[in-house]
Design a protein around this motif. Structure first.
Motif, PDB file in Angstrom:
ATOM      1  N   ASN A  83      -2.181   3.959  15.536  1.00  0.00           N
ATOM      2  CA  ASN A  83      -1.400   4.731  14.564  1.00  0.00           C
ATOM      3  C   ASN A  83      -2.035   4.622  13.177  1.00  0.00           C
ATOM      4  OD1 ASN A  83       2.001   4.345  13.238  1.00  0.00           O
ATOM      5  ND2 ASN A  83       0.562   6.004  12.974  1.00  0.00           N
ATOM      6  N   LEU A  84      -2.508   5.754  12.655  1.00  0.00           N
ATOM      7  CA  LEU A  84      -3.093   5.794  11.321  1.00  0.00           C
ATOM      8  C   LEU A  84      -2.176   6.539  10.363  1.00  0.00           C
ATOM      9  CD1 LEU A  84      -6.817   6.806  12.002  1.00  0.00           C
ATOM     10  CD2 LEU A  84      -5.913   4.497  11.632  1.00  0.00           C
ATOM     11  N   HIS A  85      -2.154   6.087   9.130  1.00  0.00           N
ATOM     12  CA  HIS A  85      -1.558   6.843   8.035  1.00  0.00           C
ATOM     13  C   HIS A  85      -2.730   7.400   7.238  1.00  0.00           C
ATOM     14  CE1 HIS A  85       2.302   5.371   9.241  1.00  0.00           C
ATOM     15  NE2 HIS A  85       1.886   4.123   9.143  1.00  0.00           N
ATOM     16  N   TYR A  86      -2.961   8.682   7.429  1.00  0.00           N
ATOM     17  CA  TYR A  86      -4.133   9.334   6.845  1.00  0.00           C
ATOM     18  C   TYR A  86      -3.639  10.230   5.718  1.00  0.00           C
ATOM     19  CZ  TYR A  86      -8.784  11.405   6.691  1.00  0.00           C
ATOM     20  OH  TYR A  86     -10.038  11.794   6.292  1.00  0.00           O
ATOM     21  N   ASN A  87      -3.725   9.718   4.497  1.00  0.00           N
ATOM     22  CA  ASN A  87      -3.090  10.355   3.359  1.00  0.00           C
ATOM     23  C   ASN A  87      -4.123  10.872   2.366  1.00  0.00           C
ATOM     24  OD1 ASN A  87      -0.755   9.548   4.611  1.00  0.00           O
ATOM     25  ND2 ASN A  87      -0.427   7.779   3.282  1.00  0.00           N
ATOM     26  N   VAL A  88      -3.894  12.090   1.888  1.00  0.00           N
ATOM     27  CA  VAL A  88      -4.843  12.790   1.033  1.00  0.00           C
ATOM     28  C   VAL A  88      -4.259  12.913  -0.371  1.00  0.00           C
ATOM     29  CG1 VAL A  88      -6.160  14.918   0.730  1.00  0.00           C
ATOM     30  CG2 VAL A  88      -5.694  14.055   3.043  1.00  0.00           C
TER      31      VAL A  88
ATOM     32  N   ILE B  75       0.816  -1.209   0.000  1.00  0.00           N
ATOM     33  CA  ILE B  75       0.000   0.000   0.000  1.00  0.00           C
ATOM     34  C   ILE B  75       0.855   1.267   0.000  1.00  0.00           C
ATOM     35  CG2 ILE B  75      -1.630   1.342   1.402  1.00  0.00           C
ATOM     36  CD1 ILE B  75      -3.049  -1.285   2.051  1.00  0.00           C
ATOM     37  N   PRO B  76       1.933   1.369   0.815  1.00  0.00           N
ATOM     38  CA  PRO B  76       2.751   2.584   0.738  1.00  0.00           C
ATOM     39  C   PRO B  76       3.350   2.822  -0.647  1.00  0.00           C
ATOM     40  CG  PRO B  76       3.201   1.417   2.781  1.00  0.00           C
ATOM     41  CD  PRO B  76       2.350   0.510   1.948  1.00  0.00           C
ATOM     42  N   GLU B  77       3.747   1.757  -1.340  1.00  0.00           N
ATOM     43  CA  GLU B  77       4.305   1.930  -2.674  1.00  0.00           C
ATOM     44  C   GLU B  77       3.215   2.388  -3.653  1.00  0.00           C
ATOM     45  OE1 GLU B  77       6.767   2.078  -5.992  1.00  0.00           O
ATOM     46  OE2 GLU B  77       7.183   2.161  -3.840  1.00  0.00           O
ATOM     47  N   GLY B  78       2.006   1.815  -3.520  1.00  0.00           N
ATOM     48  CA  GLY B  78       0.896   2.285  -4.340  1.00  0.00           C
ATOM     49  C   GLY B  78       0.617   3.759  -4.095  1.00  0.00           C
ATOM     50  N   ASN B  79       0.657   4.165  -2.838  1.00  0.00           N
ATOM     51  CA  ASN B  79       0.480   5.580  -2.501  1.00  0.00           C
ATOM     52  C   ASN B  79       1.537   6.440  -3.179  1.00  0.00           C
ATOM     53  OD1 ASN B  79      -1.657   4.945  -0.825  1.00  0.00           O
ATOM     54  ND2 ASN B  79      -0.536   5.252   1.076  1.00  0.00           N
ATOM     55  N   ARG B  80       2.781   5.968  -3.104  1.00  0.00           N
ATOM     56  CA  ARG B  80       3.874   6.757  -3.690  1.00  0.00           C
ATOM     57  C   ARG B  80       3.666   6.952  -5.185  1.00  0.00           C
ATOM     58  NH1 ARG B  80       8.297   6.517  -6.472  1.00  0.00           N
ATOM     59  NH2 ARG B  80       8.026   4.308  -6.947  1.00  0.00           N
ATOM     60  N   ARG B  81       3.195   5.922  -5.843  1.00  0.00           N
ATOM     61  CA  ARG B  81       3.004   6.019  -7.289  1.00  0.00           C
ATOM     62  C   ARG B  81       1.843   6.941  -7.655  1.00  0.00           C
ATOM     63  NH1 ARG B  81       4.270  -0.100  -9.698  1.00  0.00           N
ATOM     64  NH2 ARG B  81       6.194  -0.419  -8.484  1.00  0.00           N
ATOM     65  N   ILE B  82       0.838   6.996  -6.810  1.00  0.00           N
ATOM     66  CA  ILE B  82      -0.261   7.928  -7.056  1.00  0.00           C
ATOM     67  C   ILE B  82       0.203   9.357  -6.755  1.00  0.00           C
ATOM     68  CG2 ILE B  82      -2.550   8.673  -6.277  1.00  0.00           C
ATOM     69  CD1 ILE B  82      -2.724   6.198  -7.973  1.00  0.00           C
ATOM     70  N   GLY B  83       0.883   9.545  -5.631  1.00  0.00           N
ATOM     71  CA  GLY B  83       1.409  10.857  -5.253  1.00  0.00           C
ATOM     72  C   GLY B  83       0.476  11.617  -4.341  1.00  0.00           C
ATOM     73  N   ALA B  84       0.764  11.588  -3.039  1.00  0.00           N
ATOM     74  CA  ALA B  84      -0.098  12.250  -2.064  1.00  0.00           C
ATOM     75  C   ALA B  84       0.105  13.763  -2.091  1.00  0.00           C
ATOM     76  CB  ALA B  84       0.183  11.723  -0.664  1.00  0.00           C
ATOM     77  N   VAL B  85      -0.995  14.475  -1.922  1.00  0.00           N
ATOM     78  CA  VAL B  85      -0.905  15.918  -1.720  1.00  0.00           C
ATOM     79  C   VAL B  85      -0.352  16.193  -0.316  1.00  0.00           C
ATOM     80  CG1 VAL B  85      -2.196  18.082  -1.620  1.00  0.00           C
ATOM     81  CG2 VAL B  85      -2.845  16.321  -3.284  1.00  0.00           C
ATOM     82  N   SER B  86      -0.850  15.436   0.657  1.00  0.00           N
ATOM     83  CA  SER B  86      -0.382  15.597   2.034  1.00  0.00           C
ATOM     84  C   SER B  86      -0.531  14.272   2.759  1.00  0.00           C
ATOM     85  CB  SER B  86      -1.198  16.687   2.741  1.00  0.00           C
ATOM     86  OG  SER B  86      -0.690  16.953   4.032  1.00  0.00           O
ATOM     87  N   SER B  87       0.543  13.818   3.420  1.00  0.00           N
ATOM     88  CA  SER B  87       0.539  12.553   4.153  1.00  0.00           C
ATOM     89  C   SER B  87       0.639  12.835   5.644  1.00  0.00           C
ATOM     90  CB  SER B  87       1.704  11.662   3.714  1.00  0.00           C
ATOM     91  OG  SER B  87       1.621  11.376   2.338  1.00  0.00           O
ATOM     92  N   HIS B  88      -0.051  12.027   6.444  1.00  0.00           N
ATOM     93  CA  HIS B  88      -0.113  12.286   7.879  1.00  0.00           C
ATOM     94  C   HIS B  88       0.110  11.000   8.647  1.00  0.00           C
ATOM     95  CE1 HIS B  88      -2.840  14.983   5.624  1.00  0.00           C
ATOM     96  NE2 HIS B  88      -2.113  15.898   6.240  1.00  0.00           N
TER      97      HIS B  88
END
Length: 471
Positions: free
Chosen positions: A386-391, A335-348
């Motif tokens: 602990n949540l990774h709440y990424n937009v 999931i983190p790699e998928g997030n990286r490929r999409i490109g978060a505006v802001s990660s928390h």
């Protein structure tokens, strides 16, 4: 005022070190995984011993040259790079990778700080033990960096953060003093615990050079299940049910949102979920049982039956082999790699009291909608809050299209976290990214104490300047 690591300083330092200890900075020392900043350095120091680290810090302190400790370069908050100010000296312990001792009867390894986390795992396995810290970057991150950031990862619910896995450390303080604290003791009440002061300090108070690490017996039986749940409240109730039935044996309890699977389908289609119907919320449960407790799959089947009867889950998959276990974990770890490929505006990287997590998730989305239209991937270590709440931008847009909104998004999320008694930095540290957050949300008494400690140990301010505390 700090001075740069200019050629005259580098030449003088080189005369006190073995040949080949100083190098021109390569790009890998000046970048970070998210590509937000580019660092700078006058040189990179690559010591081979604690004595050489002491020599380096002593010289830097005398010359008032900033020192930026560099582990594996995997940090996500900019703690390992310095983009502004006088060019610092980057200090990497990648040559200090020795195993100093292995004590099976004590369940202890003593390793140098440059050892890669995967190699720590391998050394523990030689003793038929485990070192339970588990991170996606374990093939490249180093134990010194893990300690400096008090890394969390997937097994905190059962084994604790990196801080909880360390019995003692050796470190070099800013003036070059060597702190010899590698005792392998479970109990030592001889005054202030400098170990815990330096762990989590992100290299701002000194450089950790070695550590005594706690090991644990390998579970005789391990099992993994992916269960669909209706919402985060049901996931939280399922966690309570799992812990009541399997007290002390739940190693991981991960919350997964469908958006994470949608991103994988978009960027890594080879990774698919075995659950039908694409449930909105899922939990990945991992358990480890001692000998004599039966088959892990049977315990998970009984848990699913209890969850079904309680109305908490109506669908799920239980791994029946180690290969299936790895496939289920591959979903979560991708999931983190998928997030990286999409490109978060802001990660928390946030944490909240467990009982307030469903309420936070319910409130955060509508608040963010006041700023714009987003895709939100909320996932993480529900077992430890602990949540990774990424937009993310909506389809057809990129994160660059929303640079102007990034600060408003972060403030929206962090304000809500703070209002609900949470933390805006759960496991990644403050680095340089969240220095202002400490000023905005940190307790004034804590900030004052931190500044006093920094001033006392590092009066010249050479250690990782601009990280954790503002300059």
């Amino acid at each position: 005022m700090l001075n740069p690591a200019d050629p005259s300083f580098v030449a003088a330092l080189a005369s006190d070190l073995p040949e080949g200890s100083l190098h021109a900075p390569e790009p890998r020392y000046l970048t970070e995984p998210r590509g937000r900043w580019t660092g700078q350095a006058g040189a990179v120091a690559l010591p081979r011993s604690t004595a050489e680290v002491a020599t380096i810090l002593r010289a830097a302190n005398r010359a008032r040259v900033g020192v930026v400790p560099w582990g594996g370069g995997t940090g996500l908050v900019g703690g390992q790079i310095m983009p502004e100010g006088p060019a610092p000296l980057v200090l990497s312990l990648e040559r200090m990778t020795a195993l100093r001792g292995a004590y099976a009867s004590e369940n202890v390894l003593v390793v140098e700080a440059g050892m890669v986390l995967a190699d720590v795992h391998a050394e523990a396995a030689k003793l038929d033990r485990i070192f339970p810290l588990s991170l996606a970057s374990e093939g490249s991150c180093r134990i010194g960096g893990n300690l400096a950031t008090n890394a969390g990862g997937l097994n905190v619910l059962r084994y604790g953060n990196t801080r909880d896995l360390c019995l003692g450390i050796e470190a070099v303080l800013p003036d070059g003093t060597i702190f010899n604290g590698l005792k392998r003791l479970r109990k030592d009440n001889t005054g202030y615990d400098l170990r815990h002061l330096l762990i989590g300090a992100e290299g701002t108070l000194g450089v950790i050079t070695a550590a005594s690490l706690r090991l644990f017996p390998k579970p005789a039986e391990a099992g993994t299940a992916l269960l669909a749940v209706s919402d985060p409240a049901a996931a939280l109730a399922l966690l309570a049910l799992a812990e009541s039935r399997l007290s002390g044996m739940v190693s991981g309890f991960e919350l997964i949102n469908r958006m994470g699977l949608d991103f994988l389908a978009e960027t890594m289609p080879e990774i698919t979920s075995p659950l039908g119907g694409a449930p909105e919320w899922m939990v990945l449960i991992d358990i480890g049982l001692p000998a004599g407790f039966g088959a892990a799959a049977d315990h998970l089947a009984a848990l699913f039956e209890a969850a079904f009867n309680a109305g908490l889950s109506a669908d799920g998959v239980i791994a029946s082999s180690e290969a299936q276990r790895q496939n289920l974990w591959r979903i979560r770890e991708s999931i983190p790699e998928g997030n990286r490929r999409i490109g978060a505006v802001s990660s928390h990287d946030i944490s909240l009291p467990l009982s307030l997590i469903p309420g936070f998730i319910a409130k955060a989305g509508p608040e963010l909608a006041k700023i714009g239209v987003w895709r939100i991937n909320c996932f993480g270590h529900l077992g430890d809050g602990n949540l990774h709440y990424n937009v993310f931008p909506r389809r057809g847009k990129s994160r660059k299209d929303h640079d102007a909104e990034r600060e408003a998004i972060k403030t929206c999320v962090h304000d809500l976290v703070d209002q609900m008694g949470g933390s805006v930095s759960a496991e990644h540290g403050l680095g340089r990214l969240k220095v202002e957050d400490l000023t905005r949300y940190g307790d004034p008494g804590k900030r004052a104490a931190m500044r006093a400690i920094k001033t006392a140990l590092d009066p010249n301010g050479i250690m990782n300047p601009g990280a954790v505390l503002p300059l």
